[in-house]
Design a protein around this motif. Structure first.
Motif: not given
Length: 309
Positions: A113-118
């Motif tokens: 999946g896609e996402g932000s953060g470390l």
């Protein structure tokens, strides 16, 4: 148990640049070019690292993994076999990862999946029998900690609370460990301040998912030492701020015992201390105060009696 791993500056500089990537990419059940999907959970058991910097450890019997970045952030998370796909997977910082293996032994975490953060999906690991992840029981952090500017943090893990104060402010908050490989954090006004412990367990820095400055106002910045006992836990005769040998991108601090990564937003001044490029504030380390700050001078003798969040 401690283990000192000496870093390769050029390699680390390149890898830390990759670690700043905020956006994940979509993945599928098809392995990336040149890689095969790992289906054997026990195959992953043991230690993997990026030249001894970022480290990833698997234990299929106990069902956990441990992760540590090159600047000390990290913790434990769940390691299990997916019922749907039969692939060994971990849950890290909000996302599931399976693993891809190249013919030459390179292991690639594959974010679903896609996402932000470390994230760790752009990193490639190799087996490493010499590297170790130093883990401390959460009770190790109970007590009082202070940086060179007098900012003081008191932790009580049994209550999952902390108190923080300086000559300019006093506050309290909760703390937790989500069990997603990021480790223990202090909840700070909507932000998570993650503990990045030293190998000897007697100091830490605080990080908002990455290395460098935690806040824009020097809040929670610098190195915090147990009981404000700078003399015991440092060797200031050998302390120094320094740049990577092969790159001017990153500034490090060595207190004579442990090393801490400041990042690329600091400049070393003529006095040998490090100053933030934006506002010129000194990094709270590199010297020992004549006397530790006593919060009671500003906040009264009962300043630590506010465990009632």
């Amino acid at each position: 148990m401690t283990h000192r791993t000496y870093l390769l500056p050029l390699v680390l500089a390149l890898l830390l640049l990759l670690s700043l990537t905020a956006c994940g990419d979509s993945s599928s059940d098809d392995p990336q070019s040149g890689y095969e999907t790992v289906m054997d959970m026990e195959f992953l058991d043991g230690m993997w690292s990026i030249d001894g910097t970022s480290k990833l450890y698997f234990d299929s019997e106990e069902g956990f993994y441990a992760y540590r970045t090159g600047w000390g952030l990290g913790g434990r998370g769940e390691f299990e076999l997916s019922e749907a796909s039969g692939r060994p997977m971990i849950f890290f910082n909000g996302f599931l990862y399976n693993f891809l293996l190249r013919d030459d032994g390179v292991l690639l975490p594959n974010q679903n999946g896609e996402g932000s953060g470390l994230t760790i999906h752009r990193h490639t690991f190799l087996r490493d029998d010499e590297a170790e992840i130093v883990e401390w029981d959460k009770s190790n952090w109970d007590g009082m900690w202070q940086n060179a500017l007098g900012e003081t943090i008191v932790i009580d893990w049994s209550l999952m609370q902390y108190i923080a104060c300086s000559p300019d402010y006093s506050m309290s908050g909760t703390m937790n460990d989500e069990g997603e490989g990021m480790g223990l954090y202090l909840y700070d006004n909507g932000t998570r301040a993650y503990l990045c412990p030293s190998d000897d367990g007697n100091s830490f820095t605080l990080s908002a998912e990455r290395f460098g400055r935690y806040g824009d106002d020097q809040h929670f910045d610098g190195v915090f030492y147990r009981n404000a006992d700078f003399y015991t836990y440092t060797d200031m005769e050998n302390a120094e701020f320094y740049e990577d040998e092969y790159s001017t991108f990153y500034i490090w601090y060595y207190d004579g015992v442990n090393r801490y990564l400041l990042g690329n937003d600091y400049t070393i001044g003529d006095d040998g201390l490090a100053y933030h490029d934006e506002d010129g504030l000194v990094y709270p380390a590199g010297w020992i105060p004549e006397a530790p700050y006593d919060p009671a001078d500003d906040w009264g003798e009962n300043w630590m009696d506010t465990w009632d969040i």
